[in-house]
Design a protein around this motif. Structure first.
Motif, PDB file in Angstrom:
ATOM      1  N   GLN A  36       0.832  -1.194   0.000  1.00 32.91           N
ATOM      2  CA  GLN A  36       0.000   0.000   0.000  1.00 32.91           C
ATOM      3  C   GLN A  36       0.871   1.250   0.000  1.00 32.91           C
ATOM      4  OE1 GLN A  36      -2.396  -0.506   3.508  1.00 32.91           O
ATOM      5  NE2 GLN A  36      -3.546  -2.258   2.680  1.00 32.91           N
ATOM      6  N   SER A  39      -0.062   7.047   2.411  1.00 31.78           N
ATOM      7  CA  SER A  39      -1.324   7.743   2.683  1.00 31.78           C
ATOM      8  C   SER A  39      -2.458   6.760   2.948  1.00 31.78           C
ATOM      9  CB  SER A  39      -1.675   8.655   1.506  1.00 31.78           C
ATOM     10  OG  SER A  39      -1.788   7.897   0.300  1.00 31.78           O
ATOM     11  N   GLN A  40      -2.486   5.635   2.224  1.00 29.00           N
ATOM     12  CA  GLN A  40      -3.509   4.626   2.468  1.00 29.00           C
ATOM     13  C   GLN A  40      -3.370   4.038   3.872  1.00 29.00           C
ATOM     14  OE1 GLN A  40      -2.767   1.951  -0.802  1.00 29.00           O
ATOM     15  NE2 GLN A  40      -4.442   2.801  -2.044  1.00 29.00           N
ATOM     16  N   ALA A  42      -1.999   5.511   6.488  1.00 27.35           N
ATOM     17  CA  ALA A  42      -2.318   6.530   7.493  1.00 27.35           C
ATOM     18  C   ALA A  42      -3.814   6.803   7.586  1.00 27.35           C
ATOM     19  CB  ALA A  42      -1.575   7.816   7.164  1.00 27.35           C
ATOM     20  N   SER A  43      -4.534   6.676   6.469  1.00 23.22           N
ATOM     21  CA  SER A  43      -5.958   7.022   6.454  1.00 23.22           C
ATOM     22  C   SER A  43      -6.867   5.856   6.825  1.00 23.22           C
ATOM     23  CB  SER A  43      -6.358   7.549   5.070  1.00 23.22           C
ATOM     24  OG  SER A  43      -6.120   6.548   4.072  1.00 23.22           O
ATOM     25  N   SER A  44      -6.348   4.624   6.791  1.00 22.84           N
ATOM     26  CA  SER A  44      -7.190   3.460   7.072  1.00 22.84           C
ATOM     27  C   SER A  44      -7.245   3.193   8.566  1.00 22.84           C
ATOM     28  CB  SER A  44      -6.652   2.231   6.338  1.00 22.84           C
ATOM     29  OG  SER A  44      -5.327   1.947   6.744  1.00 22.84           O
ATOM     30  N   ASN A  45      -8.439   3.105   9.099  1.00 22.00           N
ATOM     31  CA  ASN A  45      -8.645   2.815  10.520  1.00 22.00           C
ATOM     32  C   ASN A  45      -9.938   2.013  10.664  1.00 22.00           C
ATOM     33  OD1 ASN A  45      -8.362   2.736  13.265  1.00 22.00           O
ATOM     34  ND2 ASN A  45      -9.213   4.792  13.594  1.00 22.00           N
ATOM     35  N   SER A  70       5.399  12.119  -0.737  1.00 24.83           N
ATOM     36  CA  SER A  70       5.283  13.140   0.303  1.00 24.83           C
ATOM     37  C   SER A  70       6.516  14.024   0.410  1.00 24.83           C
ATOM     38  CB  SER A  70       5.013  12.476   1.651  1.00 24.83           C
ATOM     39  OG  SER A  70       6.100  11.634   2.009  1.00 24.83           O
ATOM     40  N   TYR A 247       7.645  12.336   9.100  1.00 24.66           N
ATOM     41  CA  TYR A 247       6.564  11.576   8.481  1.00 24.66           C
ATOM     42  C   TYR A 247       7.104  10.198   8.106  1.00 24.66           C
ATOM     43  CZ  TYR A 247       2.762  10.303   5.336  1.00 24.66           C
ATOM     44  OH  TYR A 247       1.713   9.654   4.726  1.00 24.66           O
TER      45      TYR A 247
END
Length: 284
Positions: A36, A39-40, A42-45, A70, A247
């Motif tokens: 992945q 960003s995927q 970090a955004s998946s929860n 990034s 990051y």
């Protein structure tokens, strides 16, 4: 006659499967995360368990380095893999060479205080590198071995455990072999080269696997003995990628972790038969 009960077979297999699942699940998560994008992740929860389409880019960055989307700069991972490989090989081969010669001298040579010498070697098990890290670093620094392969490997080469295992194996070798070699005119080194070394192949293989993994996973001593990024092993590279950036590119970190697991896994798989046989022969 041992009675086999279906219920006990089912329970034992279920426990083994559960153990494999517990061990393999973190590896599975690392593989999924390496496919992945950052960003995927970090955004998946919660974390998505579906493979992504970024596998090639993640492993390219992990191996060759470069700029991420990034803007982070990823150092190449292959030099760190090479450093870890050299350190692991030198430590494993050096431990085997020194230990087998030491055990040969203790078992087959008669000299004063032979037993005391062996126990002095054995007592060093209570002094691992973590205990003597201060004096060891001082010696390495005084010799100018900081940021060198010698400085990363020489303090870890001596092994009382390997010496003890070889000594125990040599004690099981029949004395008739040494007598026959002496009658045939073979000297000590000829006896060592032509008889003991071939008999010790399985023990050396088992120790090589153990010591290779030990050398590959070294973290504390390379952290102390290196200040240049050119001499970082892969374990330090992973730590730097996690704690050295604002990051964290988790996909690249996971790809690097998977690459770091491959060499020890390959060594264990290729030498599994010799490893098991060496442990059994050593116990006998």
């Amino acid at each position: 006659m041992i009675e086999r009960r279906p219920v006990l077979d089912f329970v034992s297999h279920a426990v083994l499967i559960l153990g494999v699942a517990v061990v393999a699940f973190p590896v599975f998560i690392a593989i999924i995360m390496s496919t992945q994008t950052a960003s995927q992740i970090a955004s998946s929860n919660p974390l998505s368990l579906v493979p992504g389409g970024n596998l090639a880019e993640s492993y390219r960055l992990a191996l060759m380095g470069g700029q991420t989307q990034s803007g982070s700069t990823i150092p190449p991972g292959w030099p760190m893999l090479w450093v870890s490989f050299v350190v692991a090989m030198v430590i494993s081969l050096g431990k085997i060479a020194i230990s087998i010669i030491s055990a040969f001298a203790i078992v087959y040579f008669r000299f004063p205080f032979r037993g005391l010498v062996f126990w002095l070697i054995f007592i060093t098990l209570m002094l691992p590198v973590e205990v003597r890290i201060g004096p060891t670093y001082q010696v390495v620094a005084d010799l100018g071995l900081i940021n060198t392969y010698a400085g990363m490997t020489v303090p870890l080469i001596a092994s009382a455990t390997a010496t003890f295992l070889f000594r125990q194996f040599f004690l099981t070798v029949p004395d008739e072999l040494a007598e026959a070699a002496r009658i045939d005119g073979a000297g000590p080194m000829r006896f060592f080269k032509d008889i003991l070394l071939p008999l010790s192949k399985t023990s050396m293989a088992a120790l090589f696997v153990i010591q290779f993994i030990y050398g590959w996973n070294q973290y504390l001593w390379p952290l102390i003995a290196t200040t240049s990024e050119d001499m970082y092993p892969i374990v330090l590279g992973i730590k730097r990628a996690i704690f050295g950036e604002i990051y964290v590119e988790w996909n690249v970190v996971m790809a690097t972790a998977i690459l770091a697991m491959l060499p020890p896994a390959i060594v264990v798989i290729l030498m599994q038969k010799w490893f098991v046989k060496g442990l059994v022969d050593t116990e006998k």
